[in-house]
Motif scaffolding. Structure first.
Motif, short mmCIF file in Angstrom:
data_model
loop_
_atom_site.label_atom_id
_atom_site.label_comp_id
_atom_site.label_asym_id
_atom_site.label_seq_id
_atom_site.Cartn_x
_atom_site.Cartn_y
_atom_site.Cartn_z
N CYS A 358 0.84 -1.21 0.00
CA CYS A 358 0.00 0.00 0.00
C CYS A 358 0.87 1.25 0.00
O CYS A 358 0.64 2.18 -0.77
CB CYS A 358 -0.93 0.03 1.21
SG CYS A 358 -2.08 -1.34 1.29
N HIS A 359 1.88 1.26 0.88
CA HIS A 359 2.81 2.39 0.94
C HIS A 359 3.89 2.18 -0.11
O HIS A 359 5.06 1.91 0.20
CB HIS A 359 3.43 2.49 2.34
CG HIS A 359 2.46 2.90 3.40
ND1 HIS A 359 2.09 4.21 3.62
CD2 HIS A 359 1.77 2.17 4.31
CE1 HIS A 359 1.23 4.27 4.62
NE2 HIS A 359 1.01 3.05 5.06
N ILE A 360 3.49 2.30 -1.38
CA ILE A 360 4.43 2.11 -2.49
C ILE A 360 5.51 3.17 -2.40
O ILE A 360 5.23 4.37 -2.29
CB ILE A 360 3.69 2.18 -3.84
CG1 ILE A 360 2.75 0.97 -3.96
CG2 ILE A 360 4.67 2.22 -5.01
CD1 ILE A 360 1.89 0.99 -5.20
N SER A 361 6.75 2.71 -2.46
CA SER A 361 7.85 3.62 -2.13
C SER A 361 8.06 4.72 -3.17
O SER A 361 8.32 5.86 -2.80
CB SER A 361 9.15 2.83 -1.96
OG SER A 361 9.50 2.17 -3.16
N SER A 362 7.94 4.39 -4.45
CA SER A 362 8.34 5.38 -5.45
C SER A 362 7.43 5.39 -6.67
O SER A 362 6.78 4.39 -7.00
CB SER A 362 9.78 5.13 -5.89
OG SER A 362 9.88 3.90 -6.57
#
Length: 466
Positions: A358-362
């Protein structure tokens, strides 16, 4: 003779191949160098309390003047109308703060408590009621995404100009909840018991819904605009076809700018499509300023003195000033940490327990460089514990936009205290925030709780540096 001609042709062909290869290498090198230079223009690795007040690199004189104009309207307090300060009059009649910077200190995340230990102006009460499925309500839902509370409107106003009663105040209280880790560690969570008090316009609607929201950091606000809609939508998996338990969905919202349905990217529930529209929305609800996007005063028909309050002009925040504020936010410097060994080790842990789903880094921007928001900008079911009971377009009561994690490392530099996390500021640490996760994030939370304490601490350290 033929042999000499063939040698010459071979030589020319080889020379041409070398030229093509050299040009290709130059193009690749220059493209990479361009992306690096542009990234450096927008992003800094310096953890500084004033970083988010600085402009991006290489603005020309005209651009810098527009940046400074936007900054002035963002930071200098507004006054009530009519006033000799005609450029800045129009405050209220109902409002929460008299400037944008009041809720975003140094353009960072807001505080939960004021210096007097009461609810700060950065925590707002968003108001609505449950739809009765009438045709009238359906039409409002199509355009606003929710049904405003009839007497108090979209948001509780804790302040007002002279002669007009403010709407009410927010009271913050908590009850403690203990969580026990498999290895025996204990963590006390604070379960919110927020409430409204001093309501000056009568009783709240029997089907009223209050969602408490804390002001988010402005780090990277302009960079979100550089992500293509297609790249965000590509991460949707509404029916969880891959079976990983994660089913992010886009929030498709009505835009008052384009007058059509657009992809929502901003706010806690991704209910606003464009940065300019978000600025106008905040100007209306937080400061009481009208714009060409939201032209009505934030008074309901039940608030007589509010509706009769003096007004100096048709629009408090004209388009040129609204555009200047938007330009300012699009062109402030953003923070991203250096990718040290500790960062990489923490990121490996972050990925191993599926936080990165969910917290896609880039994302790659349309200017060709990478940004690191640690969000997919999609809606996810976060479980009943985080439900606020409120619908915003396609976002249901339990769904929230994945909160971007970038820039939170600056909060302690700016405010001399750790940030209060989650939409209502209940979490005093990243560990507390993780332990509130449920719904689609339930498995990731359990995976975190089962990590050895040393690895949990390493992961938290990584998050604190983002």
């Amino acid at each position: 003779m033929m042999l000499q001609i063939q040698k010459k042709l071979n030589y020319k062909n080889n020379t041409l191949k070398r030229i093509i290869l050299l040009n290709s290498l130059v193009a690749i090198f220059c493209t990479g160098l361009f992306a690096f230079n542009v990234q450096d223009k927008y992003i800094s690795n310096t953890k500084n309390s004033k970083l988010l007040l600085k402009p991006i690199n290489d603005l020309n004189d005209e651009e810098y003047d527009k940046f400074m104009l936007g900054r002035s309207f963002f930071t200098v307090p507004w006054v009530k109308a009519p006033s000799i300060t005609t450029a800045r009059d129009g405050l209220g009649p109902l409002f929460n703060a008299n400037s944008c910077i009041s809720c975003h200190p140094n353009n960072g995340r807001g505080l939960l408590f004021s210096s007097e230990n009461i609810a700060s102006r950065a925590i707002v009460a968003r108001l609505s009621i449950t739809s009765d499925n009438s045709l009238e309500h359906k039409e409002v839902l199509n355009k606003k995404g929710y049904i405003p509370e009839p007497v108090y409107g979209n948001q509780l106003a804790i302040n007002s100009i002279f002669g007009v009663d403010f709407e009410g105040k927010v009271n913050i209280d908590f009850e403690e909840k203990e969580i026990l880790f498999p290895d025996g560690e204990k963590q006390i969570l604070l379960k919110p018991k927020y409430s409204l008090k001093e309501l000056n316009y009568g009783d709240f609607h029997k089907n009223g819904i209050v969602s408490y929201r804390i002001a988010q950091t402005l780090n990277g606000m302009g960079l979100i605009d550089l992500i293509s809609d297609e790249d965000i939508i590509a991460n949707e998996d509404i029916d969880d076809k891959n079976g990983d338990g994660i089913s992010g969905k886009a929030n498709w919202v009505y835009s008052n700018i384009t007058k059509k349905i657009e992809l929502g990217k901003y706010t806690w529930k991704a209910s606003v499509a464009f940065l300019k529209e978000q600025v106008a929305f905040a100007a209306s609800n937080d400061i009481g300023l009208t714009t060409t996007i939201f032209q009505d005063e934030n008074c309901t028909k039940f608030q007589k003195t509010c509706n009769e309050a003096p007004k100096a002009k048709d629009i408090d925040l004209p388009d040129n000033r609204l555009d200047a504020i938007t330009y300012y936010l699009k062109n402030i410097k953003s923070y991203s940490p250096v990718k040290t060994k500790e960062y990489k080790d923490g990121f490996t842990l972050f990925e191993s327990i599926s936080c990165s789903k969910c917290h896609i880094s880039s994302f790659k921007t349309n200017l060709g460089f990478e940004i690191y928001p640690f969000s997919d900008f999609l809606l996810h079911d976060m479980g009943e514990e985080l439900s606020d009971g409120r619908v915003e377009f396609l976002a249901n009561e339990r769904e929230w936009r994945t909160a971007p994690l970038w820039g939170l490392a600056l909060h302690e530099k700016i405010n001399k205290e750790k940030p209060r996390l989650l939409h209502d500021g209940r979490a005093r640490s990243f560990q507390e925030a993780i332990l509130w996760h449920g719904g689609e994030a339930e498995n990731a939370k359990k995976a975190y709780m089962n990590l050895p304490k040393e690895q949990r601490e390493k992961l938290i350290k990584f998050l604190e540096e983002l």
